[in-house]
Design a protein around this motif. Sequence first.
Motif, mmCIF file in Angstrom:
data_model
loop_
_atom_site.group_PDB
_atom_site.id
_atom_site.type_symbol
_atom_site.label_atom_id
_atom_site.label_comp_id
_atom_site.label_asym_id
_atom_site.label_seq_id
_atom_site.Cartn_x
_atom_site.Cartn_y
_atom_site.Cartn_z
ATOM 1 N N HIS A 133 0.743 -1.365 -0.117
ATOM 2 C CA HIS A 133 0.013 0.007 -0.005
ATOM 3 C C HIS A 133 1.087 1.260 0.134
ATOM 4 N N TRP A 134 0.471 2.380 -0.631
ATOM 5 C CA TRP A 134 1.191 3.445 -0.505
ATOM 6 C C TRP A 134 0.198 4.870 -0.504
ATOM 7 N N HIS A 135 0.509 5.746 0.110
ATOM 8 C CA HIS A 135 -0.197 7.114 0.507
ATOM 9 C C HIS A 135 0.754 8.146 0.002
ATOM 10 N N VAL A 136 0.272 8.837 -0.998
ATOM 11 C CA VAL A 136 1.051 9.931 -1.582
ATOM 12 C C VAL A 136 0.726 11.117 -0.984
ATOM 13 N N MET A 137 1.545 11.739 -0.181
ATOM 14 C CA MET A 137 0.822 12.812 0.693
ATOM 15 C C MET A 137 1.388 14.018 0.077
ATOM 16 N N PRO A 138 0.576 15.184 -0.358
ATOM 17 C CA PRO A 138 0.927 16.424 -1.084
ATOM 18 C C PRO A 138 1.528 17.442 -0.332
ATOM 19 N N LYS A 139 2.066 18.496 -1.018
ATOM 20 C CA LYS A 139 2.496 19.497 -0.278
ATOM 21 C C LYS A 139 0.973 20.379 0.338
ATOM 22 N N THR A 140 0.205 20.246 -0.844
ATOM 23 C CA THR A 140 -1.162 21.093 -0.782
ATOM 24 C C THR A 140 -2.050 20.168 -0.925
ATOM 25 N N GLY A 141 -3.138 19.932 -0.661
ATOM 26 C CA GLY A 141 -4.296 19.309 -1.225
ATOM 27 C C GLY A 141 -4.648 17.782 -0.878
ATOM 28 N N LYS A 142 -5.153 17.215 -1.697
ATOM 29 C CA LYS A 142 -5.754 15.698 -1.601
ATOM 30 C C LYS A 142 -4.764 14.752 -1.476
ATOM 31 N N MET A 143 -4.868 13.728 -0.599
ATOM 32 C CA MET A 143 -3.847 12.748 -0.665
ATOM 33 C C MET A 143 -4.429 11.558 -1.296
ATOM 34 N N PHE A 144 -3.413 10.823 -2.152
ATOM 35 C CA PHE A 144 -3.899 9.727 -2.918
ATOM 36 C C PHE A 144 -3.352 8.475 -2.333
ATOM 37 N N ALA A 145 -4.006 7.540 -2.256
ATOM 38 C CA ALA A 145 -3.699 6.116 -1.645
ATOM 39 C C ALA A 145 -4.037 5.014 -2.627
ATOM 40 N N ASP A 146 -3.215 4.110 -2.789
ATOM 41 C CA ASP A 146 -3.587 2.816 -3.787
ATOM 42 C C ASP A 146 -2.677 1.782 -3.352
ATOM 43 N N LYS A 147 -2.831 0.648 -3.932
ATOM 44 C CA LYS A 147 -2.171 -0.671 -3.567
ATOM 45 C C LYS A 147 -1.830 -1.386 -4.683
ATOM 46 N N LEU A 148 -0.914 -2.297 -4.508
ATOM 47 C CA LEU A 148 -0.425 -3.434 -5.597
ATOM 48 C C LEU A 148 -0.579 -4.676 -5.047
ATOM 49 N N VAL A 149 -1.351 -5.715 -5.488
ATOM 50 C CA VAL A 149 -1.534 -6.920 -4.764
ATOM 51 C C VAL A 149 -0.516 -7.838 -5.363
ATOM 52 N N LEU A 150 0.315 -8.604 -4.456
ATOM 53 C CA LEU A 150 1.008 -9.693 -4.886
ATOM 54 C C LEU A 150 0.511 -10.931 -4.195
ATOM 55 N N PRO A 151 0.256 -11.559 -5.157
ATOM 56 C CA PRO A 151 -0.436 -13.157 -4.605
ATOM 57 C C PRO A 151 0.382 -14.216 -4.688
ATOM 58 N N GLY A 152 0.045 -15.336 -3.921
ATOM 59 C CA GLY A 152 0.995 -16.585 -4.211
ATOM 60 C C GLY A 152 1.789 -16.798 -3.093
ATOM 61 N N PHE A 153 1.609 -16.543 -1.946
ATOM 62 C CA PHE A 153 2.566 -16.687 -0.899
ATOM 63 C C PHE A 153 1.937 -17.671 0.115
ATOM 64 N N ARG A 154 2.792 -18.547 0.476
ATOM 65 C CA ARG A 154 2.232 -19.643 1.619
ATOM 66 C C ARG A 154 3.147 -19.906 2.612
ATOM 67 N N LEU A 155 2.468 -20.114 3.858
ATOM 68 C CA LEU A 155 3.188 -20.312 4.788
ATOM 69 C C LEU A 155 3.570 -21.922 5.297
ATOM 70 N N PRO A 156 4.467 -22.425 5.937
ATOM 71 C CA PRO A 156 4.606 -23.807 6.154
ATOM 72 C C PRO A 156 3.560 -24.499 6.568
ATOM 73 N N GLU A 157 3.582 -25.980 6.591
ATOM 74 C CA GLU A 157 2.619 -26.763 7.106
ATOM 75 C C GLU A 157 2.735 -26.771 8.454
ATOM 76 N N SER A 158 3.923 -26.722 9.015
ATOM 77 C CA SER A 158 3.852 -27.117 10.604
ATOM 78 C C SER A 158 4.964 -26.009 11.088
ATOM 79 N N TYR A 159 4.976 -26.096 12.353
ATOM 80 C CA TYR A 159 5.617 -25.243 13.157
ATOM 81 C C TYR A 159 7.268 -25.478 12.846
ATOM 82 N N ARG A 160 8.225 -24.584 12.989
ATOM 83 C CA ARG A 160 9.462 -24.609 13.188
ATOM 84 C C ARG A 160 10.196 -23.824 14.126
#
Lengths: 92, 167
Positions: free
Chosen positions: B140-167
């Motif tokens: 996620h990012w928030h573009v903070m301006p010097k004056t005026g409206k702040m824009f926020a947007d994001k980029l989704v990166l899928p495909g991560f997986r945690l291990p099946e068991s504790y370590r």
Amino acid sequence: MDWQGQKIAEQLMQIMLVVFAIGAFLTGYIMGSFQLMLFIYAGGVVLTTLIIIPNWPFFNRNHQKWLEPSEAEKYPKPQVTGLISKKKTHKK
Amino acid sequence: MHSFGYRANALLTFSFTILALMCAIASLTDNFNSPSPTANVQILNVNRFQKKSTGDDEVAITIDISADLQSLFTWNTKQVFVFLAAEYSTPKNSLNQVSLWDGIIPAKEDAKFSIKTKNKYRFIDQGSNLRGRDFNMTLHWHVMPKTGKMFADKLVLPGFRLPESYR
């Protein structure tokens, strides 16, 4: 300042500030610098202050000619009385 | 306009009103910027994956974040606040968002970066649902301006997986 000078001062102030604002904005936008825009505009405000606030001679060109005191005494101000007659008189 | 004070007042009021208009228009120019940011995240190592005494799962990971956010900057940008969140759903919560790392980018030159870091903030689940869990890493990012409206947007990166068991 005389009347004409005051009018000149007001118009000059408005024109100068708007011109400096437009110039500052365009310069800042093209150069990509917000700070540059503010500097140019601040310089314009200071310049305008120096030109229109002090009582420069060119503001006093049209000197207002007031009546001479002796001339004014010949034409005294009419006295306004509190009694106004409301009766309408028709005269044929 | 008959006295110094009168003219000074008129000048100051008018100049400040024009300044406010200039700032509003400067903020409007941000809408003409069409940014094209890129990012890539990789999990280098799962350092620890345990169930805490409270019953909640906790993961400690080392991540490699590289991104190019230079196109977000305009002449009216003061800084960009960026953070990386792990997003997943569990039976208990339809959406979990856990912030793992954040940073402040003060200038355009610093917006193209690549860092390897451990997660700055702890990755703790509400419950014990992380084993074998699939999740997205969203930048996620928030573009903070010097004056005026702040824009926020994001980029989704899928495909991560945690291990099946504790370590």
